[in-house]
Design a protein around this motif. Sequence first.
Motif, PDB file in Angstrom:
ATOM      1  N   THR A  41       5.161   0.638  22.965  1.00  0.00           N
ATOM      2  CA  THR A  41       6.107   1.738  23.049  1.00  0.00           C
ATOM      3  C   THR A  41       6.031   2.519  24.347  1.00  0.00           C
ATOM      4  OG1 THR A  41       5.835   1.996  20.685  1.00  0.00           O
ATOM      5  CG2 THR A  41       6.952   3.762  21.848  1.00  0.00           C
TER       6      THR A  41
ATOM      7  N   VAL B 252      10.184   1.399  17.823  1.00  0.00           N
ATOM      8  CA  VAL B 252       9.560   0.104  18.094  1.00  0.00           C
ATOM      9  C   VAL B 252       9.082  -0.541  16.806  1.00  0.00           C
ATOM     10  CG1 VAL B 252       7.650  -1.011  19.247  1.00  0.00           C
ATOM     11  CG2 VAL B 252       8.931   0.738  20.419  1.00  0.00           C
ATOM     12  N   ALA B 253       8.519   0.284  15.923  1.00  0.00           N
ATOM     13  CA  ALA B 253       8.016  -0.285  14.670  1.00  0.00           C
ATOM     14  C   ALA B 253       9.165  -0.873  13.865  1.00  0.00           C
ATOM     15  CB  ALA B 253       7.285   0.773  13.862  1.00  0.00           C
ATOM     16  N   MET B 254      10.324  -0.217  13.921  1.00  0.00           N
ATOM     17  CA  MET B 254      11.464  -0.712  13.161  1.00  0.00           C
ATOM     18  C   MET B 254      11.926  -2.077  13.664  1.00  0.00           C
ATOM     19  SD  MET B 254      12.009   0.743  10.657  1.00  0.00           S
ATOM     20  CE  MET B 254      11.870   2.206   9.722  1.00  0.00           C
ATOM     21  N   HIS B 255      11.648  -2.350  14.923  1.00  0.00           N
ATOM     22  CA  HIS B 255      12.058  -3.648  15.465  1.00  0.00           C
ATOM     23  C   HIS B 255      11.400  -4.798  14.725  1.00  0.00           C
ATOM     24  CE1 HIS B 255      13.978  -1.590  18.677  1.00  0.00           C
ATOM     25  NE2 HIS B 255      14.251  -2.692  19.327  1.00  0.00           N
ATOM     26  N   THR B 256      10.280  -4.512  14.090  1.00  0.00           N
ATOM     27  CA  THR B 256       9.591  -5.555  13.345  1.00  0.00           C
ATOM     28  C   THR B 256      10.505  -6.221  12.337  1.00  0.00           C
ATOM     29  OG1 THR B 256       7.680  -4.144  13.518  1.00  0.00           O
ATOM     30  CG2 THR B 256       7.511  -5.981  12.003  1.00  0.00           C
ATOM     31  N   TRP B 257      11.425  -5.437  11.783  1.00  0.00           N
ATOM     32  CA  TRP B 257      12.253  -5.969  10.703  1.00  0.00           C
ATOM     33  C   TRP B 257      13.453  -6.745  11.218  1.00  0.00           C
ATOM     34  CZ3 TRP B 257       9.660  -5.646   6.440  1.00  0.00           C
ATOM     35  CH2 TRP B 257       8.722  -4.620   6.316  1.00  0.00           C
ATOM     36  N   ARG B 258      13.636  -6.763  12.503  1.00  0.00           N
ATOM     37  CA  ARG B 258      14.832  -7.433  13.017  1.00  0.00           C
ATOM     38  C   ARG B 258      14.473  -8.832  13.488  1.00  0.00           C
ATOM     39  NH1 ARG B 258      16.860  -3.457  17.374  1.00  0.00           N
ATOM     40  NH2 ARG B 258      18.841  -4.526  17.134  1.00  0.00           N
TER      41      ARG B 258
ATOM     42  N   ILE C 247       7.242 -11.944   9.746  1.00  0.00           N
ATOM     43  CA  ILE C 247       6.214 -11.020   9.278  1.00  0.00           C
ATOM     44  C   ILE C 247       5.230 -11.747   8.381  1.00  0.00           C
ATOM     45  CG2 ILE C 247       5.812  -8.951   7.906  1.00  0.00           C
ATOM     46  CD1 ILE C 247       8.482  -7.932   8.873  1.00  0.00           C
TER      47      ILE C 247
ATOM     48  N   ASN D  48      13.247  -9.901   8.774  1.00  0.00           N
ATOM     49  CA  ASN D  48      12.528 -10.775   9.663  1.00  0.00           C
ATOM     50  C   ASN D  48      11.331 -11.244   8.864  1.00  0.00           C
ATOM     51  OD1 ASN D  48      11.785 -12.049  11.921  1.00  0.00           O
ATOM     52  ND2 ASN D  48      10.839 -10.280  12.870  1.00  0.00           N
TER      53      ASN D  48
ATOM     54  N   PHE E 161      16.820  -3.847   9.005  1.00  0.00           N
ATOM     55  CA  PHE E 161      16.168  -4.369   7.802  1.00  0.00           C
ATOM     56  C   PHE E 161      16.764  -5.691   7.373  1.00  0.00           C
ATOM     57  CE2 PHE E 161      15.482   0.210   7.376  1.00  0.00           C
ATOM     58  CZ  PHE E 161      14.109   0.186   7.380  1.00  0.00           C
ATOM     59  N   SER E 162      17.322  -6.410   8.336  1.00  0.00           N
ATOM     60  CA  SER E 162      18.036  -7.601   7.923  1.00  0.00           C
ATOM     61  C   SER E 162      17.070  -8.709   7.571  1.00  0.00           C
ATOM     62  CB  SER E 162      18.954  -8.071   9.032  1.00  0.00           C
ATOM     63  OG  SER E 162      18.160  -8.552  10.084  1.00  0.00           O
TER      64      SER E 162
ATOM     65  N   ASP F 291      21.927  -5.699  10.641  1.00  0.00           N
ATOM     66  CA  ASP F 291      20.959  -5.826  11.721  1.00  0.00           C
ATOM     67  C   ASP F 291      19.666  -5.146  11.333  1.00  0.00           C
ATOM     68  OD1 ASP F 291      19.950  -6.541  14.077  1.00  0.00           O
ATOM     69  OD2 ASP F 291      20.877  -4.916  15.215  1.00  0.00           O
TER      70      ASP F 291
ATOM     71  N   ARG G 294      11.064  -8.292  19.324  1.00  0.00           N
ATOM     72  CA  ARG G 294      12.010  -9.267  18.800  1.00  0.00           C
ATOM     73  C   ARG G 294      11.871 -10.633  19.468  1.00  0.00           C
ATOM     74  NH1 ARG G 294      17.839  -6.848  18.071  1.00  0.00           N
ATOM     75  NH2 ARG G 294      17.923  -8.601  16.653  1.00  0.00           N
TER      76      ARG G 294
ATOM     77  N   LEU H 119       0.916  -1.091  18.726  1.00  0.00           N
ATOM     78  CA  LEU H 119       2.230  -0.435  18.628  1.00  0.00           C
ATOM     79  C   LEU H 119       2.418   0.540  19.784  1.00  0.00           C
ATOM     80  CD1 LEU H 119       4.782   0.110  17.042  1.00  0.00           C
ATOM     81  CD2 LEU H 119       3.559   1.790  15.711  1.00  0.00           C
TER      82      LEU H 119
ATOM     83  N   LEU I 134       6.616  -9.278  17.549  1.00  0.00           N
ATOM     84  CA  LEU I 134       7.389  -8.679  16.465  1.00  0.00           C
ATOM     85  C   LEU I 134       8.127  -7.436  16.953  1.00  0.00           C
ATOM     86  CD1 LEU I 134       5.145  -8.778  13.282  1.00  0.00           C
ATOM     87  CD2 LEU I 134       7.151 -10.123  13.777  1.00  0.00           C
ATOM     88  N   PHE I 135       7.403  -6.603  17.726  1.00  0.00           N
ATOM     89  CA  PHE I 135       8.004  -5.349  18.162  1.00  0.00           C
ATOM     90  C   PHE I 135       9.117  -5.567  19.172  1.00  0.00           C
ATOM     91  CE2 PHE I 135       3.574  -3.553  17.423  1.00  0.00           C
ATOM     92  CZ  PHE I 135       3.860  -3.333  16.104  1.00  0.00           C
TER      93      PHE I 135
END
Lengths: 233, 188, 475
Positions: free
Chosen positions: C436, A29-35, C20, C16, C13-14, C11, C101, C432, C98-99
């Motif tokens: 989850t 879930v935390a990784m979704h932050t970067w998408r 952020i 966001n 680390f592309s 996709d 999308r 978080l 954020l979590f």
Amino acid sequence: MFNLIGSAINGVKHALGGLYQVKRGLETVAMHTWREPTTEAYPDKAPELPPHFRGRLALTVNPETGENLCISCRQCERVCPDKCIEITANKSTETNKLELIDFKIDHGLCMFCGLCTEVCPTYCIINTNDFEMADYTRSSLIYDLKKLTLTQEESAYYFAAKEMPLPKPKPAKPAAPAAGAAAAKPAAEAKPTATVSPKPAPESAKAPETTADKPAKEVEKKESPSTDTPSVN
Amino acid sequence: MEQFELLTNWAQVNVEAFVLYALAIIAIPCAFCVLFDRAIIRSGFFLIGVFGAVCGLFLILQAQFLALAQLMIYTVGITLVVVIALMLTNPRLEKEGVAVEGRERFSGLVIATVFFLTIYCALRSESWPLSSLRMNPENVKQIGAALITTYALPFEFASVLLLAALMGAILLAKAEPKNDVSKIAGEN
Amino acid sequence: MKIDGTVVRGDHFSGNIAEIRKFAVMSLSWLTVIFVAVWGVCWALGIFIPMCLANSSFDFAAILSEVCKALTPIAAVLVFIPINAMFMVLMERRALALFTRRNGPNRVGPDGALQTAADAVKLLLKEDITPTGADALMFTLAPIIFFAPSIFGALPLLAAVTNNHKLFQIVDLPTGIFYVLAASSVPVVGIVMGGWASNNKYSLMGGLRSAAQAISYEIPLVLSLVTICLLAGTLDVVSIAYQQSGGLLNWNILGGGALIGLNKAIAALVSSSGAPFAEVMNAYYPYGWLSFVGAAVLCMCTVILFGVYLIGACAEINRIPFDLPEAESELVSGYNTEYSGIKFAIFFLAEFTNLFIVSTIAVVMFLGSGDCPLPTWLNPLSYPAVYEPLAKALSPVLSVLINDLHLINPPTFWAALWVIFKTYSLIFFAILVRGTLPRFRIDQLMDFGWKRLIPITLVIFVLVAFARGVINFHV
Ligand code: SF4
Ligand code: SF4
């Protein structure tokens, strides 16, 4: 005693396994932050719709001459399951031809099935990409001929986008070709290939960039007064 | 506390007495409501109010630890469990209103009077040692030390009693054998 | 991202980054607003007014300034709670976005920064409905009983998180953490009361569930904190906070002070001026390897206790994954189903405030309160060679603020900054977790509480009590 120790070790193993799973979940879930968000920033940015999107109905005109393409054949009126098309036509005494007086579509009733556009012999009635038709009263959802008719540029855009054969200019001696065309393709499958336009499409109609973003702009223009659209969370 | 005294000196009133009366105004009506409210669950909630006010009394007596223990255990823990037990057991109790027989009423009166007299005499007796000492900041430590030195025996007895109560509760709550359950259900 | 084990390129680390960045800017600006406002009120009430009164000559000036000072902590809490709740709701929504999308609220104000302020206004203006058949008195009292403890419960923590600033010393109670725990046990009464008074089966079920849950999870929660108090030897939050100063190794989460000796010994080694390494080690760990085993056990125990505390706290304040009292799929909205308008707003406010208080307790009790995580011997600012030129360079500006106006108090300032950072990090973690984990089932919840957490904490309590004997604490 050994039993107890064994079960204690088992319990610890179990707990660690569970913790590992939780950690994995949290990580994912935390990784979704970067998408990037998958949602559309809709009111700010008009969505990109495919050309065959079934939106508001409209009547095209000949992109070159600007004359109305409808021949008042009433096929659309007949096929419409909701009976939301109402055509007023008059047989002119001079030419013995139907003249379109008014064309009304009740968008409050229409279910956007697109059947009317399938049967139209002249590609007059089409589905546009516009979907923002919210209004305050039911009666204002009934669009009349003036409101339905597209401009020349818009028509050109849709003819190009939907890959419809461009209409032939109306001949001075009327009746025959139009009626022939109507008879030639009663079925929808015949549509793309039935009448191959003798003329290749003019460059202006094919050039997408200038005309392509017209409807999008129109969407934006329409958006601005209606600030009460629900916010997108 | 210094502010308290300053305020007392300035306002020429005894702030502690004032707070005492304020708490009494909360506690006494709540206590009456506990007795007289028809909806028994509401009485339970009023009981929480009474205990809360009592906790305030402990506070103005500078018994912080006791006040907090009162709040945590009596006000919230026990009373809440009682209220929940009431909710779960007999929801229609509040509607019916149990009719009291004459003889029961009499014996109840006797018991209440005796109880009241006992408490009254105990309260009015002169042997309450009052101390004007300020609360020791090490208060909690002293309580702890006293509990496991001077008062170790009562403390242990209390815990054994609690344990016995716990076991009794478990025994009562344990599910009956199946055939018994059907018998009881049949009787009702 | 990963569907069949492969990573789709572009996709992951592309970037966001834009979203952020918006989130960070929003958080920072809100935090600035919150704490400037709170400190402004405190300063005005506790320092500025008394300063003005000191010069005036009417007879009850002294008493008035005393009253002002005494009221400062309450005023601070009262100003803080609503603004903070607004920010936390916004932060939760943006972070969840954020979590998952999404974009999150982005319409009101710059990038949606004022969304919750608008929501608050909306809630306050809404009609306040009392359902038919509800017990009006209890129905009104419930939100108050739910909310009031979070005002009073937070007070002792104020002294701990501001490094015992003199304005807040009045709330530094000797029973500190016990007071906080007692206060935080009260809200469940409000929930049960509201659930019962609503005359609605969903509310009642929500209230009952909440009570059952709060009572079961309060035991491990309190036991974990009691174990920390056992290690610290005091209930006073300020002394617990002080004991942990001096870097990560002194924090209660790492052995509850078992590593202080190690910290001191390394400091001695680095500075090479004090007592030799071995001597310090011997003073703290007198029994050789037995002491080291004890320290290791303590470290493990406190880490587990921290976990138990987080779980218990989560259950206590009804947050996901323990939000059974308001499980939407079964209970509509649980105990606050029937509430609307301002009463609902109070419930909402209290819920988020409780989350904040619980995080603050975790920071004070486990994470070193306002202490910089760098050990003193590693922290450049703690060496006079670095610190003094810096102080000298800044002094012309700061001396006015610090010495004349008392607007900034350096120890308080740094401590508060660290507490803010740690607390909101914990809150972010809670969000978080919310994004989850799925919700527990009621029987799983009870099993987990009674059959796992309570035995674990009891065993740890005993372990700690013994392990404590082989190490010298806080020499
Ligand atoms: S889209 Fe369908 S319902 Fe709408 S007018 Fe055409 S035929 Fe009728
Ligand atoms: S089918 Fe086409 S040409 Fe015929 S009436 Fe309808 S719009 Fe006009």
